[in-house]
Design an enzyme around this catalytic site. Structure first.
Site, PDB file in Angstrom:
ATOM      1  N   ARG A  78      13.679 -47.839   5.998  1.00 32.81           N
ATOM      2  CA  ARG A  78      13.824 -46.496   5.547  1.00 32.81           C
ATOM      3  C   ARG A  78      13.686 -45.487   6.541  1.00 32.81           C
ATOM      4  O   ARG A  78      13.341 -46.126   7.761  1.00 32.81           O
ATOM      5  CB  ARG A  78      12.703 -45.786   4.295  1.00 32.81           C
ATOM      6  CG  ARG A  78      11.351 -46.096   5.013  1.00 32.81           C
ATOM      7  CD  ARG A  78      10.371 -45.049   4.264  1.00 32.81           C
ATOM      8  NE  ARG A  78       8.912 -45.546   4.496  1.00 32.81           N
ATOM      9  CZ  ARG A  78       8.357 -45.069   5.594  1.00 32.81           C
ATOM     10  NH1 ARG A  78       8.817 -44.240   6.597  1.00 32.81           N
ATOM     11  NH2 ARG A  78       7.253 -45.287   5.998  1.00 32.81           N
ATOM     12  N   GLY A 137      11.875 -42.205   8.801  1.00 30.86           N
ATOM     13  CA  GLY A 137      10.458 -41.737   8.853  1.00 30.86           C
ATOM     14  C   GLY A 137       9.844 -42.435   9.682  1.00 30.86           C
ATOM     15  O   GLY A 137       9.815 -43.518  10.261  1.00 30.86           O
ATOM     16  N   THR A 196       3.457 -44.418   6.899  1.00 27.65           N
ATOM     17  CA  THR A 196       2.945 -43.979   5.594  1.00 27.65           C
ATOM     18  C   THR A 196       1.877 -44.802   4.849  1.00 27.65           C
ATOM     19  O   THR A 196       1.968 -46.233   5.090  1.00 27.65           O
ATOM     20  CB  THR A 196       3.799 -43.200   4.552  1.00 27.65           C
ATOM     21  OG1 THR A 196       3.067 -42.160   3.818  1.00 27.65           O
ATOM     22  CG2 THR A 196       4.379 -44.352   3.788  1.00 27.65           C
ATOM     23  N   HIS A 208       0.552 -46.340   0.979  1.00 27.90           N
ATOM     24  CA  HIS A 208       0.638 -46.467  -0.450  1.00 27.90           C
ATOM     25  C   HIS A 208      -0.434 -47.405  -0.835  1.00 27.90           C
ATOM     26  O   HIS A 208      -0.997 -48.308  -0.232  1.00 27.90           O
ATOM     27  CB  HIS A 208       1.923 -47.437  -0.907  1.00 27.90           C
ATOM     28  CG  HIS A 208       3.149 -46.970  -0.437  1.00 27.90           C
ATOM     29  ND1 HIS A 208       3.497 -45.464  -0.544  1.00 27.90           N
ATOM     30  CD2 HIS A 208       4.244 -47.400   0.482  1.00 27.90           C
ATOM     31  CE1 HIS A 208       4.670 -45.375  -0.237  1.00 27.90           C
ATOM     32  NE2 HIS A 208       5.302 -46.474   0.345  1.00 27.90           N
ATOM     33  N   ALA A 248       4.982 -37.617  -0.169  1.00 27.02           N
ATOM     34  CA  ALA A 248       5.965 -38.061   0.942  1.00 27.02           C
ATOM     35  C   ALA A 248       7.151 -38.600   0.404  1.00 27.02           C
ATOM     36  O   ALA A 248       7.193 -39.259  -0.759  1.00 27.02           O
ATOM     37  CB  ALA A 248       5.069 -38.996   1.737  1.00 27.02           C
ATOM     38  N   LEU A 249       8.158 -38.529   1.289  1.00 26.20           N
ATOM     39  CA  LEU A 249       9.610 -39.004   0.960  1.00 26.20           C
ATOM     40  C   LEU A 249      10.123 -39.904   1.959  1.00 26.20           C
ATOM     41  O   LEU A 249       9.668 -39.556   3.190  1.00 26.20           O
ATOM     42  CB  LEU A 249      10.649 -37.868   0.875  1.00 26.20           C
ATOM     43  CG  LEU A 249      10.667 -36.954  -0.455  1.00 26.20           C
ATOM     44  CD1 LEU A 249       9.265 -36.189  -0.644  1.00 26.20           C
ATOM     45  CD2 LEU A 249      11.739 -36.133  -0.451  1.00 26.20           C
ATOM     46  N   GLY A 263      12.254 -43.722  -2.102  1.00 26.82           N
ATOM     47  CA  GLY A 263      12.077 -42.681  -2.534  1.00 26.82           C
ATOM     48  C   GLY A 263      10.874 -41.903  -2.392  1.00 26.82           C
ATOM     49  O   GLY A 263      10.753 -41.470  -1.193  1.00 26.82           O
ATOM     50  N   CYS A 314       3.015 -39.678   8.448  1.00 27.48           N
ATOM     51  CA  CYS A 314       4.418 -39.500   8.552  1.00 27.48           C
ATOM     52  C   CYS A 314       4.664 -39.009  10.109  1.00 27.48           C
ATOM     53  O   CYS A 314       5.817 -38.389  10.442  1.00 27.48           O
ATOM     54  CB  CYS A 314       4.867 -38.076   7.629  1.00 27.48           C
ATOM     55  SG  CYS A 314       4.515 -38.701   5.785  1.00 27.48           S
TER      56      CYS A 314
END
Length: 218
Positions: free
Chosen positions: A86, A88, A91, A93, A153-154, A166, A184
């Site tokens: 992706r 960015g 991040t 999770h 966050a995206l 997503g 990020c």
């Protein structure tokens, strides 16, 4: 045919791949096989494949985007780091965070990337507004913020006109792993979660409401 019957018939719209959006609730699932499943779904989908939303949680994991800089991981931890495809930076999770992956045919829906991001952000903003919490976007920093703290966050990948990956929304989780990263890619960026801004519904309820908001925005 009576006018009432004609009206009722006209209001029944055909279900097409363009409008259909299937939601799958996957529960708590490991990151790597889920990422691979998104790639496989996108690679094998056809022009009539319905779009899908995958609602889930992940065990603790850091993910680093294509252009992600390793220095944004500030110190070593026991949490695995996965370099992914992706956009960015880095991040986190973990359990207590809602993750929704959007597997959409953007070409079929006639949606560009900027509009896609805007609609994703708006779904979160609309959701939090229902709870009386004001959330907003920040310029040049995709995601959703309450005050100066990031709550959602995206991250996306676009391939052959279709998207995957997503958004994630912090609900009720251990936020301490964020202290080991520049979230990020932003040094000193504060993060928050629904529980800390007065939203007391549980993960299941908030997840269902967020999928509804996404459906409304798409």
């Amino acid at each position: 045919m009576r006018s009432e019957e004609k009206k009722a018939e006209s209001e029944v719209l055909p279900l097409t791949p363009h409008s259909y959006l299937l939601t799958r609730n996957l529960g708590l699932v490991e990151y790597l096989p889920t990422w691979q499943a998104m790639q496989d779904f996108t690679a094998t989908r056809g022009p009539d494949t319905p779009d899908e939303l995958w609602l889930l949680e992940h065990p603790p994991v850091y993910t680093l985007g294509l252009a992600g800089k390793p220095e944004h991981l500030l110190r070593a931890t026991d949490i695995p780091v996965v370099k992914i495809d992706r956009g960015g930076q880095i991040t986190y999770h973990g359990p207590g965070q809602i993750v929704i992956y959007l597997l959409l045919d953007l070409k079929r829906r006639n949606i560009g990337v900027k509009e896609l991001v805007r609609r994703m952000e708006q779904a979160v903003i609309d959701l939090l507004a229902e709870y009386g919490t004001r959330a907003e976007r920040l310029d040049k920093a995709p995601g959703v913020y309450v005050g100066n703290a990031k709550i959602a966050a995206l991250g996306l990948r676009i391939k052959n006109g279709c998207c995957y990956h997503g958004l994630c929304l912090n609900v009720d989780m251990d936020l301490s792993p964020y202290a080991a990263i520049n979230p990020c890619g932003y040094e000193g960026l504060a993060v928050t979660q629904c529980r800390n801004v007065g939203v007391t519904d549980n993960l299941e309820v908030i997840g269902e409401k967020l999928t509804v908001k996404l459906r409304q925005n798409f």
